[in-house]
Every structure is written in C-alpha cells, then in structure tokens.
Design a protein around this motif. Structure first.
Motif, mmCIF file in Angstrom:
data_model
loop_
_atom_site.group_PDB
_atom_site.id
_atom_site.type_symbol
_atom_site.label_atom_id
_atom_site.label_comp_id
_atom_site.label_asym_id
_atom_site.label_seq_id
_atom_site.Cartn_x
_atom_site.Cartn_y
_atom_site.Cartn_z
ATOM 1 N N VAL A 60 0.850 -1.191 0.000
ATOM 2 C CA VAL A 60 0.000 0.000 0.000
ATOM 3 C C VAL A 60 0.882 1.236 0.000
ATOM 4 O O VAL A 60 1.831 1.342 0.775
ATOM 5 C CB VAL A 60 -0.940 0.001 1.216
ATOM 6 N N GLY A 61 0.580 2.182 -0.870
ATOM 7 C CA GLY A 61 1.359 3.409 -0.951
ATOM 8 C C GLY A 61 0.603 4.481 -1.694
ATOM 9 O O GLY A 61 -0.498 4.261 -2.216
ATOM 10 N N PHE A 62 1.198 5.649 -1.769
ATOM 11 C CA PHE A 62 0.568 6.766 -2.474
ATOM 12 C C PHE A 62 0.598 6.521 -3.981
ATOM 13 O O PHE A 62 1.566 5.980 -4.518
ATOM 14 C CB PHE A 62 1.271 8.075 -2.137
ATOM 15 N N THR A 63 -0.470 6.928 -4.647
ATOM 16 C CA THR A 63 -0.593 6.731 -6.082
ATOM 17 C C THR A 63 0.365 7.642 -6.827
ATOM 18 O O THR A 63 0.427 8.847 -6.564
ATOM 19 C CB THR A 63 -2.035 7.011 -6.535
ATOM 20 N N ASP A 64 1.127 7.046 -7.745
ATOM 21 C CA ASP A 64 2.076 7.813 -8.549
ATOM 22 C C ASP A 64 1.534 7.906 -9.973
ATOM 23 O O ASP A 64 1.888 7.130 -10.850
ATOM 24 C CB ASP A 64 3.448 7.145 -8.529
ATOM 25 N N PRO B 70 -3.507 13.847 -9.429
ATOM 26 C CA PRO B 70 -2.553 14.261 -8.387
ATOM 27 C C PRO B 70 -2.514 13.272 -7.225
ATOM 28 O O PRO B 70 -3.538 12.718 -6.828
ATOM 29 C CB PRO B 70 -3.092 15.618 -7.947
ATOM 30 N N THR B 71 -1.315 13.077 -6.679
ATOM 31 C CA THR B 71 -1.173 12.233 -5.493
ATOM 32 C C THR B 71 -1.827 12.899 -4.295
ATOM 33 O O THR B 71 -2.562 12.268 -3.538
ATOM 34 C CB THR B 71 0.306 11.961 -5.207
ATOM 35 N N VAL B 72 -1.564 14.189 -4.118
ATOM 36 C CA VAL B 72 -2.183 14.980 -3.050
ATOM 37 C C VAL B 72 -2.694 16.282 -3.671
ATOM 38 O O VAL B 72 -1.927 17.018 -4.295
ATOM 39 C CB VAL B 72 -1.205 15.299 -1.911
ATOM 40 N N SER B 73 -3.963 16.533 -3.529
ATOM 41 C CA SER B 73 -4.544 17.797 -3.992
ATOM 42 C C SER B 73 -4.959 18.638 -2.784
ATOM 43 O O SER B 73 -5.431 18.099 -1.778
ATOM 44 C CB SER B 73 -5.753 17.537 -4.894
ATOM 45 N N SER C 131 -6.600 16.054 -0.096
ATOM 46 C CA SER C 131 -7.125 14.779 -0.588
ATOM 47 C C SER C 131 -5.954 13.956 -1.104
ATOM 48 O O SER C 131 -5.282 14.353 -2.069
ATOM 49 C CB SER C 131 -8.154 15.004 -1.694
ATOM 50 N N ALA C 132 -5.672 12.806 -0.459
ATOM 51 C CA ALA C 132 -4.546 11.950 -0.828
ATOM 52 C C ALA C 132 -5.052 10.661 -1.445
ATOM 53 O O ALA C 132 -5.993 10.039 -0.937
ATOM 54 C CB ALA C 132 -3.691 11.642 0.395
ATOM 55 N N ALA C 133 -4.423 10.248 -2.564
ATOM 56 C CA ALA C 133 -4.790 9.012 -3.259
ATOM 57 C C ALA C 133 -3.872 7.892 -2.801
ATOM 58 O O ALA C 133 -2.643 7.973 -2.945
ATOM 59 C CB ALA C 133 -4.701 9.191 -4.773
ATOM 60 N N VAL C 134 -4.454 6.827 -2.251
ATOM 61 C CA VAL C 134 -3.701 5.687 -1.721
ATOM 62 C C VAL C 134 -4.118 4.438 -2.484
ATOM 63 O O VAL C 134 -5.316 4.159 -2.620
ATOM 64 C CB VAL C 134 -3.961 5.506 -0.213
ATOM 65 N N THR C 135 -3.126 3.671 -2.985
ATOM 66 C CA THR C 135 -3.390 2.495 -3.812
ATOM 67 C C THR C 135 -2.870 1.232 -3.134
ATOM 68 O O THR C 135 -1.776 1.228 -2.568
ATOM 69 C CB THR C 135 -2.725 2.650 -5.193
ATOM 70 N N ASN C 136 -3.666 0.175 -3.225
ATOM 71 C CA ASN C 136 -3.250 -1.142 -2.761
ATOM 72 C C ASN C 136 -2.770 -1.934 -3.974
ATOM 73 O O ASN C 136 -3.556 -2.386 -4.792
ATOM 74 C CB ASN C 136 -4.404 -1.872 -2.064
ATOM 75 N N ASP D 114 5.332 5.019 3.632
ATOM 76 C CA ASP D 114 5.379 5.815 2.412
ATOM 77 C C ASP D 114 5.132 7.275 2.772
ATOM 78 O O ASP D 114 4.498 7.580 3.790
ATOM 79 C CB ASP D 114 4.333 5.343 1.393
ATOM 80 N N GLU D 115 5.637 8.186 1.934
ATOM 81 C CA GLU D 115 5.447 9.618 2.181
ATOM 82 C C GLU D 115 5.477 10.378 0.872
ATOM 83 O O GLU D 115 6.053 9.926 -0.124
ATOM 84 C CB GLU D 115 6.530 10.144 3.134
ATOM 85 N N THR D 116 4.834 11.543 0.858
ATOM 86 C CA THR D 116 4.800 12.400 -0.315
ATOM 87 C C THR D 116 4.628 13.839 0.156
ATOM 88 O O THR D 116 4.480 14.094 1.357
ATOM 89 C CB THR D 116 3.665 11.989 -1.273
ATOM 90 N N GLN D 117 4.628 14.777 -0.795
ATOM 91 C CA GLN D 117 4.556 16.199 -0.426
ATOM 92 C C GLN D 117 3.820 16.996 -1.490
ATOM 93 O O GLN D 117 3.873 16.680 -2.685
ATOM 94 C CB GLN D 117 5.976 16.770 -0.249
ATOM 95 N N SER D 118 3.116 18.037 -1.026
ATOM 96 C CA SER D 118 2.466 18.992 -1.912
ATOM 97 C C SER D 118 2.662 20.383 -1.319
ATOM 98 O O SER D 118 3.358 20.538 -0.305
ATOM 99 C CB SER D 118 0.974 18.664 -2.064
ATOM 100 N N VAL D 119 2.057 21.402 -1.943
ATOM 101 C CA VAL D 119 2.203 22.779 -1.465
ATOM 102 C C VAL D 119 0.850 23.480 -1.478
ATOM 103 O O VAL D 119 -0.076 23.065 -2.192
ATOM 104 C CB VAL D 119 3.203 23.586 -2.322
#
Length: 351
Positions: A168-172, A177-180, A196-201, A269-274
């Motif tokens: 399981v991790g963030f959608t690439d 967008p992964t995080v909107s 809003s974060a998209a997470v995929t199994n 898992d980790e990701t970033q937005s602004v």
C-alpha cells in the motif's frame, strides 16, 4: 624314480602353480604396462546469483547461490568461501565458508567425465544497510584455491526493511494528483485547507487499516502551522482510495503539505504537496530527492588454474601524435613567422 611317478609330480607342480597365480591379484599382469593415471579434477563456476533475504533496519542478509561445475576425476575436500568487503573502506564486513565435501564423477566413462556436472552451493552474508560492497566467492579443493568469482552491489540502503514492506502506498500518476489541496474556507485571517490523498493497494490481498498523517509547515520559517490524522480503511487489491483531511492555517502564507502513511508507528510511504496562499510569491514541492535502487553487477571470474594475466594494449602512436598536436595549437604558424624574420635579417646582411 620311474617315468609315471615323474609325470604325476610334474602335474601336481603345475596345478599348484596355477592355483598360486590365481590367488595373487595382478600376478598375470604385464609389468611393462603401467596403470592408467587418475584423471585430474577441474572445478569452475557456472553462475552466481545474489538476492536479498532478511532486511532489517540496520542490516541486510544477502543470499549467494553458486553453481559449481565439476569435470574429470574426483575432487576432494571442496569448500566455497564467501566474503563481503566494504567498497569505501576496503574492510572485511562478513565472511562464511560452506563445506561441499568430496565430489565424485558420476560415470567411469572418460567421455562422460568431460561433461560438467553442476552442484549448487548456497551461502549468506550479513552487511550494513548502507553503501555498497564487493562480494567474492572462492572455490577451494583440499585447501588449494581453484577459481574466484567477484561482483559488486550498490544501493543496499534502498532495500525495504521487512517491518516496513507494504503493497500500500501513495498513487504515482501522471495526471491524477497524489495529493490535492484546496481552500475550503477563509475568514478573519484563517484559511481552512482540504487535502485529498490518493492511496493504492498494489498487493493481492485486502489491506489492513493504516494511518494517514498530514503536517503543514510554513515555507519561510518551517514552523508547523497545523497537523491532522485520518484512518485509512481497508482497501481491496488493485483499488485506490481517497483520504480527505482538513487543517486550519494563517492566511497569506505559503505552506508545504507533508503527507505520510503509517502502519503501527512504522513509516511505509510519504509524499509532499504545497499550498500557495501568498499572492506575491509561490513555492514548489521539494523534488530534489534522488532515487536509489539496489543493483548487482555482473560477476567477473578469475580462474587460478589458468593463471592468465590481463594484457593491456598500448595506445596507437597516431592517437598520441594527435593529442600532441592538439596540445600545441598554432605551432606551425609561429615557425613560419620565425623563418621570415630570419630570412629578412640574412638578406639585410647580404646588402
């Protein structure tokens, strides 16, 4: 003694001699013919495979599988030594010796003995989960080195520890967008942001509940303005879930939105937005992180029995001349000018 008695004694002597010859092994062998010598054994390495096994937070176990080829006669007291050497320091990190024992030919036929037979020898080396290493496999027969195989591995730090291994991790995605981030409400100098974060199994089984944490940092001061935590419900295999959270931050500033997935306090898992709330300045998500991958180079074999030295070819003479010409540009023009000056001085003396 009469003739009859003599014949009987002679027959007895002949029978006794025949029995003695039959009782002594090799008595009838021709002493001029030597026994055929035993064929020497030959050991070589067909292939070596390296793969990670147990990966922890600080160390990783690397499994080495060596295909040992045998030809010729019997090989006695065969052993294989595996070693891991740090690429940077050159220090020995780990070493293990695997006994193989005696390897007998599978057939007595000389032709069959020239066909190699394979024997798999497995070993394991424990290394720190960082940097790169030189891996070496040395084959010995009765204490004498026969052949060596070596390779290098890099990016060991990229191996995921067993406790953090998750499908399981963030959608690439390329477009989605992964995080909107959007502004839900703004009032009295405070902005309510909706993330809003998209997470995929990506696994084959339904995932367990995870935890999504959002951290909002002011871009200039790096001060945490707000944070939020949301539960990620179980996701079916191959499905993507959207996890929404809200945070309140002072209006008029720019923020980094750090989003992470946690499983029982383990970061997986980790990701970033602004969020650009300053109308006069904008920022971008941090994209300077370099991706590191675990890699194994091809093995290089050193056959000690052949004892073949590497031959280094000299550079062609033409190439050397070309380099010299490039290192001295304009030398021909200088020589021509000097020749004109000398010719002028000589003509002046003649006048």
């Amino acid at each position: 003694m009469d003739i009859r008695t003599a014949l009987i004694l002679g027959a007895v002597v002949l029978v006794a001699g025949a029995v003695g010859v039959a009782a002594v092994p090799g008595a009838l062998d021709d002493p001029r013919v030597d026994d055929p010598p035993d064929r020497p054994s030959h050991l070589s390495v067909g292939d070596v495979v390296v793969e990670p096994n147990e990966v922890g937070g600080a160390t990783a176990d690397l499994d080495m599988k060596l295909d040992l080829e045998h030809r010729g006669g019997a090989a006695e007291n065969v052993t294989v030594r595996y070693r891991a050497i740090d690429d940077t320091s050159g220090l020995l990190v780990d070493e293990t010796t695997v006994p193989v024992g005696d390897i007998e030919p599978e057939s007595t036929d000389p032709t069959d003995r020239e066909r190699p037979t394979e024997h798999t020898v497995n070993g394991s080396l424990a290394v720190d989960r960082e940097g790169g290493y030189q891996l070496e496999a040395v084959v010995y027969e009765d204490g004498t080195r026969q052949t060596t195989q070596s390779t290098s591995v890099s990016g060991v730090s990229a191996l995921t520890p067993s406790y953090a291994d998750s499908h399981v991790g963030f959608t690439d995605g390329d477009i989605w967008p992964t995080v909107s981030v959007s502004v839900r409400e703004a009032d009295d100098g405070t902005a309510t942001l909706s993330t809003s974060a998209a997470v995929t199994n990506g696994g084959d089984e339904r995932s367990e509940n995870l935890e999504l944490r959002v951290l909002v940092r002011q871009a200039d001061s790096n001060v945490v303005a707000d944070d939020a935590t949301e539960t990620v419900q179980a996701i079916r295999p191959g499905r993507t879930a959207t996890v929404d959270t809200t945070v309140d931050v002072p209006d008029g500033y720019n923020y980094y939105i750090d989003v992470a997935l946690w499983d029982d306090d383990v970061l997986i898992d980790e990701t970033q937005s602004v969020a650009n709330l300053d109308p006069q300045e904008t920022i971008d998500a941090n994209e300077t992180v370099e991706s590191v991958e675990f890699a194994v180079e091809d093995f290089a074999e050193d056959d000690v029995a052949d004892d073949a030295a590497d031959v280094v070819e000299d550079e062609p003479v033409d190439d050397v001349e070309d380099v010299e010409d490039e290192d001295a540009p304009g030398f021909g023009v200088f020589a021509a000018v000097l020749a004109l000056v000398v010719a002028a001085l000589y003509a002046r003396r003649l006048v």
